[in-house]
Every structure is written in C-alpha cells, then in structure tokens.
Design an enzyme around this catalytic site. Structure first.
Site, mmCIF file in Angstrom:
data_model
loop_
_atom_site.group_PDB
_atom_site.id
_atom_site.type_symbol
_atom_site.label_atom_id
_atom_site.label_comp_id
_atom_site.label_asym_id
_atom_site.label_seq_id
_atom_site.Cartn_x
_atom_site.Cartn_y
_atom_site.Cartn_z
ATOM 1 N N SER A 146 0.860 -1.179 0.000
ATOM 2 C CA SER A 146 0.000 0.000 0.000
ATOM 3 C C SER A 146 0.895 1.226 0.000
ATOM 4 O O SER A 146 2.065 1.142 0.390
ATOM 5 C CB SER A 146 -0.856 0.002 1.283
ATOM 6 O OG SER A 146 -1.536 1.228 1.439
ATOM 7 N N TYR A 159 -2.260 -0.924 10.545
ATOM 8 C CA TYR A 159 -2.206 -1.195 9.095
ATOM 9 C C TYR A 159 -0.848 -0.765 8.532
ATOM 10 O O TYR A 159 -0.220 -1.520 7.776
ATOM 11 C CB TYR A 159 -3.350 -0.452 8.409
ATOM 12 C CG TYR A 159 -3.499 -0.770 6.939
ATOM 13 C CD1 TYR A 159 -3.963 -2.018 6.509
ATOM 14 C CD2 TYR A 159 -3.184 0.169 5.958
ATOM 15 C CE1 TYR A 159 -4.112 -2.302 5.155
ATOM 16 C CE2 TYR A 159 -3.340 -0.114 4.606
ATOM 17 C CZ TYR A 159 -3.803 -1.351 4.210
ATOM 18 O OH TYR A 159 -3.952 -1.641 2.867
#
Ligand SMILES: NC(=O)c1ccc[n+]([C@@H]2O[C@H](COP(=O)([O-])OP(=O)(O)OC[C@H]3O[C@@H](n4cnc5c(N)ncnc54)[C@H](OP(=O)(O)O)[C@@H]3O)[C@@H](O)[C@H]2O)c1
Length: 254
Positions: A146, A159
C-alpha cells in the site's frame, strides 16, 4: 540495423496464484493476468464469490480455477498451495484493515491485521517459493502492499505497521532468491474503490481529504492497478526486484 525489441508483456504458459481474488484488487489482478495469457488460480475464503468470478473468466475464454482457502490458517494453506503448485507468479494480496486511533485498538484488532497482512503473506510466499525454486524456471512474487507501506496514515497505526513489514519482507526476500531468478516486488495502491474502502469512501469529508492528497485529484478504480501486476509478472520487468511500484496518483510525491 537490429533494433532492440520490447520484452513481452504476455504471460502465456505461466501459472499464477492470486490470493484475495474474489473481489477488489485481487479480482483485478487475476483478470489482468488471465487477459495477458496466464492460467490463474484464485484463492479466498468464500467459495460462492470465487466460483462466480471463475465462471465469468472461463466464459470469457480464460484459463481459471479456484481454491477455497483461509490463508491465515497457515499449516492448511501451506499444504494446499504446495499441492496445487508449482506457480510462476504469486500475487500475495489478501489483506485487511481495522482503522482507528491507537487508543482504541485491541489485541484482537492488532492480531487480526498482523496475522493476515504479515504472517499469512509470509507463509503463502514461502509455500509458493518452494515450488518455484524446485521448478527452476524463475518467477515473480508480487505482494500487494500500500502507499501506507511508505507513509503514515490517519487511524492506521496497525495497518501501516503491517504494510511497512511487508515492504521489509519483500526486500529481504529479493536478496535471498535473486540467484534463482525469482523477483519479489510490491504494488502500492492509494485509496482504490473496493469493498475494503467502502466505509471510508462513504464519508464525504474523508473523500475530500483523500482527493486533496492525491495529486491527480481522484480516488483509484480497480482498473488503475491492473497493468502493474501484468508488468511486474512479465519479462518486461526482468531486472526489477526488491522494490515497490506506487500507484498513488502522486500522494507520496510530497
Ligand atoms: N482498496 C484499497 O484502497 C487498498 C489500497 C492499498 C492497498 N490495498 C491492499 O490491497 C489488498 C486487497 O484489498 P481490497 O481493497 O481488494 O480488499 P477487499 O475488497 O476487502 O478484498 C479482500 C480479498 O481478500 C480475501 N480474503 C480476506 N481474508 C482472507 C483470508 N483469510 N484468506 C484468504 N482470502 C482472504 C477476500 O475474500 P474472502 O473474504 O472471501 O476471504 C477478498 O477476496 C489488501 O492487501 C489491501 O491491504 C487496498
């Protein structure tokens, strides 16, 4: 004069495993690889979603099958992946987020995110790697990381920790398996409209903030990430390993 030829972006004759392939980014990656000629094996937990995708791919003339699999059940997943291999391409994509401030995070939130995004991704890669090395043909492992593996994000302590970990694993593994001509890279999307981001993207204030950070001024669609998987899997990327392909519309540019 002999002009240099662009190496092929085609993937004919190659077998790919895509985890988290039943929807969202994994579905996009699986379609992209199939459309480039690869045989794709789709993995996720829900067999009804998987079989619908698989049927659609087959109806369109592509070579696809599916494997109902919870990749966080490491021992079972490892055995099933090794049995289904060898693969030339892995898209290690299944992932989860539990957004929220650190003060609200529980051990269960932490473990759920880390178990899937780091632990399962690690052992899925290991399971595919063993077969790839034995087959001796080289290969491409593409981890879906990401932009949050490169910058911090609001409500994303766990995350971000998981995606930065995946970035580290990618680089270390690239060093280890280069001698087998196995390449290991990450694809790093910004916010892409999938079921995963549906709640965030339902909040107009959050959308305005996201669009202000993305220099191209729009949230991504699944189609925006598809070419990256084909490129990194193909001979066109044959000297690319241990790095990240950011598809962030310029978010991390500054
Ligand atoms: N969407 C974004 O904005 C964005 C941005 C950057 C990075 N990413 C990353 O991209 C990846 C995919 O995200 P997405 O947006 O496509 O998510 P999604 O729409 O929620 O899809 C997740 C996929 O993973 C599967 N999955 C979840 N848990 C699994 C498990 N334990 N075992 C096997 N499969 C599992 C799901 O199917 P089942 O539920 O049936 O198992 C589904 O196919 C993730 O790694 C995410 O971190 C997403």
């Amino acid at each position: 004069m002999d002009l240099p030829q662009t190496p092929s972006f085609r993937l004919d004759g190659r077998r790919a495993l895509v985890t988290g392939a039943s929807r969202g980014i994994g579905l996009g990656a699986a379609c992209a690889l199939a459309q480039a000629g690869a045989e794709v094996v789709l993995a996720a937990r829900s067999s009804s979603e998987l079989s619908a995708v698989c049927d659609a791919l087959k109806a369109a003339g592509f070579n696809a099958s599916f494997m109902q699999l919870d990749v966080s059940e490491v021992a079972t997943a490892k055995a099933r992946i090794e049995e289904a291999g060898p693969f030339d391409i892995l898209v290690n994509n299944a992932g989860i987020n539990r957004p929220g401030p650190m003060s609200a995070m529980t051990e269960e939130d932490y473990d759920t995110v880390m178990d899937l995004n780091v632990r399962a991704a690690y052992f899925v890669a290991q399971s595919v790697l063993n077969g790839m090395i034995k087959a001796g043909k080289g290969g491409s492992i593409i981890n879906t990381s990401s932009q949050m593996g490169h910058v911090g994000g609001i409500d994303r302590t766990v995350y971000c920790a998981s995606k930065f970990a995946l970035e580290g694993m990618t680089r270390a593994l690239a060093i280890e398996v280069g001698e087998h001509n196995i390449r290991v890279n990450t694809v790093c999307p910004t916010f892409i409209a999938t079921p995963f981001t549906a709640a965030t993207l339902a909040d107009p204030e959050r959308v305005a903030w996201i669009e202000s950070k993305i220099k191209l001024g729009r949230i991504g669609e699944i189609e925006d990430v598809m070419g990256a998987y084909v490129f990194l899997a193909s001979d066109a990327a044959s000297l690319i390993t241990g790095t990240s392909l950011l598809i962030d519309g310029g978010w991390t540019a500054g």
